[in-house]
Write a protein that holds these residues in place. Sequence first.
Motif, short mmCIF file in Angstrom:
data_model
loop_
_atom_site.label_atom_id
_atom_site.label_comp_id
_atom_site.label_asym_id
_atom_site.label_seq_id
_atom_site.Cartn_x
_atom_site.Cartn_y
_atom_site.Cartn_z
N GLN A 108 -6.09 4.30 -0.65
CA GLN A 108 -6.49 3.03 -1.27
C GLN A 108 -8.00 2.85 -1.18
OE1 GLN A 108 -4.66 0.81 -3.11
NE2 GLN A 108 -3.23 2.51 -3.03
N HIS A 109 -8.57 3.28 -0.06
CA HIS A 109 -10.02 3.22 0.09
C HIS A 109 -10.71 4.01 -1.03
CE1 HIS A 109 -13.99 3.46 2.01
NE2 HIS A 109 -13.95 4.75 1.73
N ASN B 197 -6.23 3.12 5.42
CA ASN B 197 -5.50 3.62 4.26
C ASN B 197 -6.50 4.35 3.37
OD1 ASN B 197 -4.17 4.02 1.78
ND2 ASN B 197 -2.80 2.32 2.21
N PHE B 198 -6.67 5.63 3.63
CA PHE B 198 -7.70 6.42 2.97
C PHE B 198 -7.52 6.47 1.45
CE2 PHE B 198 -9.15 10.74 1.62
CZ PHE B 198 -10.51 10.45 1.66
N HIS C 173 -10.41 2.19 -4.41
CA HIS C 173 -11.13 0.93 -4.59
C HIS C 173 -12.62 1.02 -4.30
CE1 HIS C 173 -7.52 -1.24 -5.46
NE2 HIS C 173 -6.94 -0.66 -4.44
N ARG C 174 -13.04 1.89 -3.41
CA ARG C 174 -14.45 1.93 -3.00
C ARG C 174 -15.26 3.01 -3.70
NH1 ARG C 174 -15.00 -2.93 -1.25
NH2 ARG C 174 -13.75 -3.40 0.55
N CYS D 55 -18.01 8.43 2.25
CA CYS D 55 -18.80 7.46 3.02
C CYS D 55 -19.65 8.15 4.08
CB CYS D 55 -17.88 6.45 3.70
SG CYS D 55 -17.14 5.26 2.58
N SER E 19 -10.57 5.24 8.20
CA SER E 19 -9.98 4.30 7.26
C SER E 19 -8.49 4.15 7.53
CB SER E 19 -10.19 4.82 5.84
OG SER E 19 -9.60 3.95 4.91
N CYS F 72 -13.58 8.91 5.85
CA CYS F 72 -13.84 9.15 4.43
C CYS F 72 -15.04 10.09 4.31
CB CYS F 72 -14.12 7.84 3.71
SG CYS F 72 -14.64 8.08 2.00
N LYS G 99 -4.97 8.13 10.17
CA LYS G 99 -6.24 7.50 9.81
C LYS G 99 -7.29 8.60 9.81
CE LYS G 99 -5.24 2.95 11.71
NZ LYS G 99 -5.71 1.89 12.59
N ARG H 91 0.83 -1.21 0.00
CA ARG H 91 0.00 0.00 0.00
C ARG H 91 0.86 1.25 0.00
NH1 ARG H 91 -4.77 -1.01 4.43
NH2 ARG H 91 -6.05 -2.36 3.14
#
Length: 181
Positions: free
Chosen positions: A146-147, A143-144, A150-151, A129, A141, A126, A123, A55
Amino acid sequence: MPAALPAGALPAVPALPRALRSKKVEKASSVEKQLSSYKAPCRGCSKKVTLAKMRSHVSSCAKVQEQMANCPKFVPVVPTSQPIPSNVPNRSTFVCPYCGARNLDQQELLKHCMENHRNDPNKVVCPVCSAMPWGDPSYKSANFLQHLLHRHKFSYDTFVDYNIDEEAALQAALALSLSEN
């Protein structure tokens, strides 16, 4: 073979067991050990990196950043003619959780964070979200970046009806899936 349902009836779906909704997370040292011993190539530069450090590497890899910069940005085909109601939460622009920069759409938020906060170990919550009806405004999160990658690859407005609750959305999805034989 399961019993047939009457016309218009939907199967009952039990709620998630409490154990699955628990927010307590325990450290899995055996998994941690495996992640520290296995190596895989970076999808950008092909350098072999332990999975535990992947990451961090991907978030600072120039080739990955270049690939992301070349991704097309979503642009609506036709702008809306509808007025924006004032009593609806803003789910289209967000505030950077690291520095408070305002009015960033999802793509701008990602770009801003990659350029300015790539190596920030904090951390954070988000903002995408937490703007959603189902979002937890207190969840941070691990790993913001990467979040985000991917999300949040699409705009929720395209796929979500915010005017119905989760149970109604689930029932509608089940009904649609049953009708698409």
